[in-house]
Design an enzyme around this catalytic site. Sequence first.
Site, short mmCIF file in Angstrom:
data_model
loop_
_atom_site.label_atom_id
_atom_site.label_comp_id
_atom_site.label_asym_id
_atom_site.label_seq_id
_atom_site.Cartn_x
_atom_site.Cartn_y
_atom_site.Cartn_z
CB CYS A 111 -1.17 -0.06 1.20
SG CYS A 111 -2.03 -1.60 1.69
CG HIS A 248 -3.42 3.11 2.35
ND1 HIS A 248 -3.85 2.79 1.16
CD2 HIS A 248 -2.84 2.17 2.99
CE1 HIS A 248 -4.00 1.90 1.03
NE2 HIS A 248 -3.96 1.01 2.71
CG ASN A 278 -6.97 -0.70 1.22
OD1 ASN A 278 -6.13 -0.20 1.04
ND2 ASN A 278 -6.68 -1.37 2.38
O1 UT7 Z 1 -3.36 -1.10 3.79
C1 UT7 Z 1 -3.29 -1.82 4.18
C2 UT7 Z 1 -3.67 -3.00 4.97
N1 UT7 Z 1 -5.00 -3.22 6.04
C3 UT7 Z 1 -5.36 -2.27 7.64
O2 UT7 Z 1 -5.03 -1.45 6.66
C4 UT7 Z 1 -6.72 -3.09 7.76
C5 UT7 Z 1 -6.52 -2.34 9.07
N2 UT7 Z 1 -6.89 -3.26 10.16
C6 UT7 Z 1 -8.83 -2.85 10.50
O3 UT7 Z 1 -9.59 -2.30 9.21
C7 UT7 Z 1 -9.64 -2.94 11.24
O4 UT7 Z 1 -8.51 -4.31 12.06
C8 UT7 Z 1 -10.54 -4.38 10.37
C9 UT7 Z 1 -11.69 -3.64 10.05
C10 UT7 Z 1 -9.78 -5.19 9.60
C11 UT7 Z 1 -11.46 -4.91 11.58
O5 UT7 Z 1 -11.66 -4.48 12.42
P1 UT7 Z 1 -12.01 -4.39 14.24
O6 UT7 Z 1 -12.81 -3.97 14.35
O7 UT7 Z 1 -9.73 -4.28 14.45
O8 UT7 Z 1 -12.33 -5.52 14.24
P2 UT7 Z 1 -11.60 -7.15 15.07
O9 UT7 Z 1 -10.91 -7.85 14.27
O10 UT7 Z 1 -11.36 -6.70 16.15
O11 UT7 Z 1 -13.58 -8.17 15.10
C12 UT7 Z 1 -14.00 -8.01 16.00
C13 UT7 Z 1 -15.47 -8.53 16.03
C14 UT7 Z 1 -14.33 -9.75 16.40
O12 UT7 Z 1 -15.53 -10.57 16.29
P3 UT7 Z 1 -15.34 -11.09 18.56
O13 UT7 Z 1 -14.44 -11.93 18.26
O14 UT7 Z 1 -16.06 -10.26 19.16
O15 UT7 Z 1 -16.36 -12.35 18.58
C15 UT7 Z 1 -14.40 -10.23 14.62
O16 UT7 Z 1 -14.57 -12.06 13.94
O17 UT7 Z 1 -15.86 -8.52 14.27
C16 UT7 Z 1 -15.98 -9.66 13.70
N3 UT7 Z 1 -15.93 -9.27 12.70
C17 UT7 Z 1 -16.78 -9.45 11.98
N4 UT7 Z 1 -18.07 -9.10 12.37
C18 UT7 Z 1 -18.96 -9.10 10.99
C19 UT7 Z 1 -13.61 -9.60 11.81
N5 UT7 Z 1 -14.60 -9.28 10.35
C20 UT7 Z 1 -16.05 -8.89 10.74
C21 UT7 Z 1 -17.57 -9.15 8.92
N6 UT7 Z 1 -18.72 -8.29 9.74
N7 UT7 Z 1 -16.70 -8.14 8.25
#
Ligand code: UT7
Length: 322
Positions: A111, A248, A278
């Site tokens: 990225c 980004h 993204n």
């Molecule tokens: O380009 C550079 C590369 N990438 C990035 O910059 C990504 C950076 N990271 C992020 O944008 C975020 O970390 C994400 C959007 C990927 C995830 O958001 P988060 O707030 O960090 O969620 P999390 O991974 O902490 O997950 C929270 C909960 C989990 O459930 P439990 O364990 O609390 O029950 C996940 O299983 O949300 C769940 N979850 C979802 N639920 C519905 C994870 N993905 C999803 C989804 N839909 N798509």
Amino acid sequence: MSIKITGTGSALPVRAVTNEEITHLVDTSDEWIRERTGIGGRHVSTGETVASLAARACGLALENAGKSAREVELILVATCSPEDVTPCAACQVQEQIGAVNAVAFDLNAACSGFLFALHTAWAYVESGIYQNALVAGSEVLSKIVDWEDRGTCILFGDGAGAVYVEKCEDGGILGFVQHSDGSRGHVLSGACRALENPFFHQEQTKNYIKMDGREIFSFAVRQIPKTIEEALARAELSAGEVDLFLLHQANRRIIEGISKRLGVDMDRFPMNLERVGNTSSASIPLLLDEINRKGALKPGMRLVLSGFGGGLTCGACVVEWQ
Ligand code: UT7
């Protein structure tokens, strides 16, 4: 001496995919995706390639700069999702736009790729090797995204952005920094084909993007404000003197966290991730082109471009618009 951006262009695949459509593929909801990322949709290739999108974006950047393809001396395409190992996407772009006098090659810093390519163009021009360059970020990530992984497939989109840059005596790029931390490469990875030859066999694993979202999230929110401050110090400017921060487009909450740490209002952080998601190396030039085409950029305005991603890599660049 520096380089100034005198033309911008961008290209998106025709097919737009809503969050609602993604809910038919994985267990997620429009509400979750919007709330946690700010993304409402993305464009997905139904035949467009890294090279065809980059060629369209480059053609538009040339038109915007009022230049012909024959004048281009260097073409750099940043991508982490090329269709071909060879010819590289940049050589395909050269052929498609008819830039017969250019040298062309690809560069991969995930990225941060577009920024690193822009800085590479700066180095070539500053050293007198070339007078101008076309710099593109182009991705068709949809072919390396695991469409069964809700942690990643909701985020990414396909697209390209490009700029035409020329040598200048004043203004243009005022300062930049770039960093890499290979020890944290495992946080965001995407494998190539496994090693397989008559003398060795390696088990093929799924070669899709794998990501520790939380790690990248905290890396970006902690590291990017420092990186921007570092680039601003090189340009002898403060965050308060910057008109627009083009970051980004990974996650609205990441951008909010960065704006808070820098002490700069969110109205100076334009975003398009709601529509395009993204797009990795394409995200900064795509956003820049949209803003430029709205007529929002005036001579003398100061911009900060900043990106982060796989590698891990990150960078920032301070630009005085001309
Ligand atoms: O380009 C550079 C590369 N990438 C990035 O910059 C990504 C950076 N990271 C992020 O944008 C975020 O970390 C994400 C959007 C990927 C995830 O958001 P988060 O707030 O960090 O969620 P999390 O991974 O902490 O997950 C929270 C909960 C989990 O459930 P439990 O364990 O609390 O029950 C996940 O299983 O949300 C769940 N979850 C979802 N639920 C519905 C994870 N993905 C999803 C989804 N839909 N798509």
